[in-house]
Design a protein around this motif. Structure first.
Motif, PDB file in Angstrom:
ATOM      1  N   GLU A 109      -2.818  -3.915   9.790  1.00 28.81           N
ATOM      2  CA  GLU A 109      -2.115  -2.952   9.603  1.00 28.81           C
ATOM      3  C   GLU A 109      -2.360  -2.880   8.290  1.00 28.81           C
ATOM      4  O   GLU A 109      -1.497  -3.733   7.765  1.00 28.81           O
ATOM      5  CB  GLU A 109      -0.811  -2.245  10.390  1.00 28.81           C
ATOM      6  N   ILE A 110      -2.713  -2.208   7.353  1.00 27.50           N
ATOM      7  CA  ILE A 110      -2.051  -1.668   6.067  1.00 27.50           C
ATOM      8  C   ILE A 110      -1.573  -0.240   5.602  1.00 27.50           C
ATOM      9  O   ILE A 110      -1.406   0.158   5.725  1.00 27.50           O
ATOM     10  CB  ILE A 110      -3.952  -1.054   5.059  1.00 27.50           C
ATOM     11  N   GLU A 111      -0.177  -1.357   5.884  1.00 25.30           N
ATOM     12  CA  GLU A 111       1.365  -0.471   5.923  1.00 25.30           C
ATOM     13  C   GLU A 111       1.037   0.528   4.850  1.00 25.30           C
ATOM     14  O   GLU A 111       2.076   1.204   4.589  1.00 25.30           O
ATOM     15  CB  GLU A 111       2.507  -1.606   5.961  1.00 25.30           C
ATOM     16  N   ARG A 112       1.143  -0.420   3.607  1.00 20.75           N
ATOM     17  CA  ARG A 112       0.784  -0.390   2.707  1.00 20.75           C
ATOM     18  C   ARG A 112       0.026  -0.715   1.396  1.00 20.75           C
ATOM     19  O   ARG A 112       0.007  -1.563   1.513  1.00 20.75           O
ATOM     20  CB  ARG A 112       2.862  -0.597   1.085  1.00 20.75           C
ATOM     21  N   ILE A 113      -0.291   0.866   0.237  1.00 18.59           N
ATOM     22  CA  ILE A 113      -1.272   0.402  -0.599  1.00 18.59           C
ATOM     23  C   ILE A 113      -1.087   1.256  -1.675  1.00 18.59           C
ATOM     24  O   ILE A 113      -0.903   1.958  -1.535  1.00 18.59           O
ATOM     25  CB  ILE A 113      -3.058   0.092   0.134  1.00 18.59           C
ATOM     26  N   TYR A 114      -0.741   0.637  -2.977  1.00 17.06           N
ATOM     27  CA  TYR A 114       0.302   1.744  -4.274  1.00 17.06           C
ATOM     28  C   TYR A 114      -0.419   0.564  -4.901  1.00 17.06           C
ATOM     29  O   TYR A 114      -0.889  -0.164  -5.091  1.00 17.06           O
ATOM     30  CB  TYR A 114       1.050   1.546  -4.238  1.00 17.06           C
ATOM     31  N   VAL A 115      -0.925   2.400  -6.367  1.00 15.33           N
ATOM     32  CA  VAL A 115      -1.349   1.558  -7.331  1.00 15.33           C
ATOM     33  C   VAL A 115      -0.799   2.647  -8.444  1.00 15.33           C
ATOM     34  O   VAL A 115      -0.367   3.405  -8.376  1.00 15.33           O
ATOM     35  CB  VAL A 115      -3.040   1.935  -7.640  1.00 15.33           C
ATOM     36  N   LEU A 116       0.220   2.001  -9.098  1.00 14.50           N
ATOM     37  CA  LEU A 116       0.898   2.324 -10.786  1.00 14.50           C
ATOM     38  C   LEU A 116      -0.447   3.767 -11.100  1.00 14.50           C
ATOM     39  O   LEU A 116      -1.371   3.596 -10.871  1.00 14.50           O
ATOM     40  CB  LEU A 116       1.392   1.898 -11.405  1.00 14.50           C
ATOM     41  N   ASN A 117       0.501   4.949 -10.993  1.00 17.37           N
ATOM     42  CA  ASN A 117      -0.580   6.241 -11.428  1.00 17.37           C
ATOM     43  C   ASN A 117      -1.534   5.568 -13.123  1.00 17.37           C
ATOM     44  O   ASN A 117      -2.391   5.733 -13.019  1.00 17.37           O
ATOM     45  CB  ASN A 117       0.402   7.636 -12.202  1.00 17.37           C
ATOM     46  N   ARG A 118      -0.721   5.014 -13.835  1.00 11.75           N
ATOM     47  CA  ARG A 118      -1.643   4.364 -15.226  1.00 11.75           C
ATOM     48  C   ARG A 118      -2.560   3.740 -15.143  1.00 11.75           C
ATOM     49  O   ARG A 118      -3.674   3.330 -15.627  1.00 11.75           O
ATOM     50  CB  ARG A 118      -0.777   3.778 -15.974  1.00 11.75           C
ATOM     51  N   TYR A 119      -2.846   3.090 -13.742  1.00  9.49           N
ATOM     52  CA  TYR A 119      -4.100   2.424 -13.626  1.00  9.49           C
ATOM     53  C   TYR A 119      -5.003   3.205 -12.404  1.00  9.49           C
ATOM     54  O   TYR A 119      -6.072   2.171 -12.532  1.00  9.49           O
ATOM     55  CB  TYR A 119      -3.227   0.676 -13.346  1.00  9.49           C
TER      56      TYR A 119
END
Length: 175
Positions: free
Chosen positions: A96-106
């Motif tokens: 499972e990919i539970e969380r996948i996040y990138v900072l807005n500026r990137y």
């Protein structure tokens, strides 16, 4: 010209404060006002993104966290689960990919793509049957991103964000 290579680094317990900080920031940026009320976002953050909760998740033997690094700067992260760490019971041996996040500026620098690619590589390495994830039904950009990566909708489930019931689309990628 300086190369901007994305590196993925396994997160350890000593990184729990950094992970908590980026987790809170990226979740707020993705789902905060106007998409959701400030009260509901703060309630969720204070339940799911505390140092205590993140430390507990890092200690689970079936959860795996990785920072996305660009020129030694943390730009995003993933949380992967197998076995009893998964948020939903699934058939077979999935990852499972539970969380996948990138900072807005990137965003827009292929960091999210690198995180998905790494998730698939890890799933294969761990002999998973498939990769699955839940994506908010009100996030069409993310849904299209996963569809471009071969994920197919298989189900949905409801979850609480503060006092509001919301729906995640369950998507699956055969590997």
């Amino acid at each position: 010209m300086i190369s901007q290579e994305i590196r993925l680094v396994k997160i350890s317990l000593t990184d729990s404060e950094k992970l908590t900080k980026i987790g809170r920031q990226t979740f707020y940026d993705a789902f905060g006002p106007p998409a959701n009320t400030e009260e509901n976002i703060q309630s969720y953050l204070n339940e799911k993104f505390t140092l205590e909760q993140i430390t507990k998740e890092l200690q689970h033997y079936n959860s795996f966290f990785y920072f996305a690094m660009l020129d030694n700067i943390i730009t995003g992260y993933i949380k992967l689960n197998m076995g009893d760490a998964q948020t939903e019971p699934m058939q077979g041996n999935p990852l499972e990919i539970e969380r996948i996040y990138v900072l807005n500026r990137y965003q827009g620098r292929k960091i999210g793509q690198s995180l998905v690619n790494e998730s698939i590589r890890i799933a294969k390495e761990k002999n998973a049957d498939y990769v699955w994830l839940g994506v908010w039904d009100q996030n069409p950009g993310a849904i299209r991103f996963y569809q471009r990566n071969g994920f197919k909708t298989i189900d949905s489930h409801e979850f609480m964000l503060g006092t509001e019931i919301q729906t995640d689309i369950i998507m699956k990628l055969e590997i």
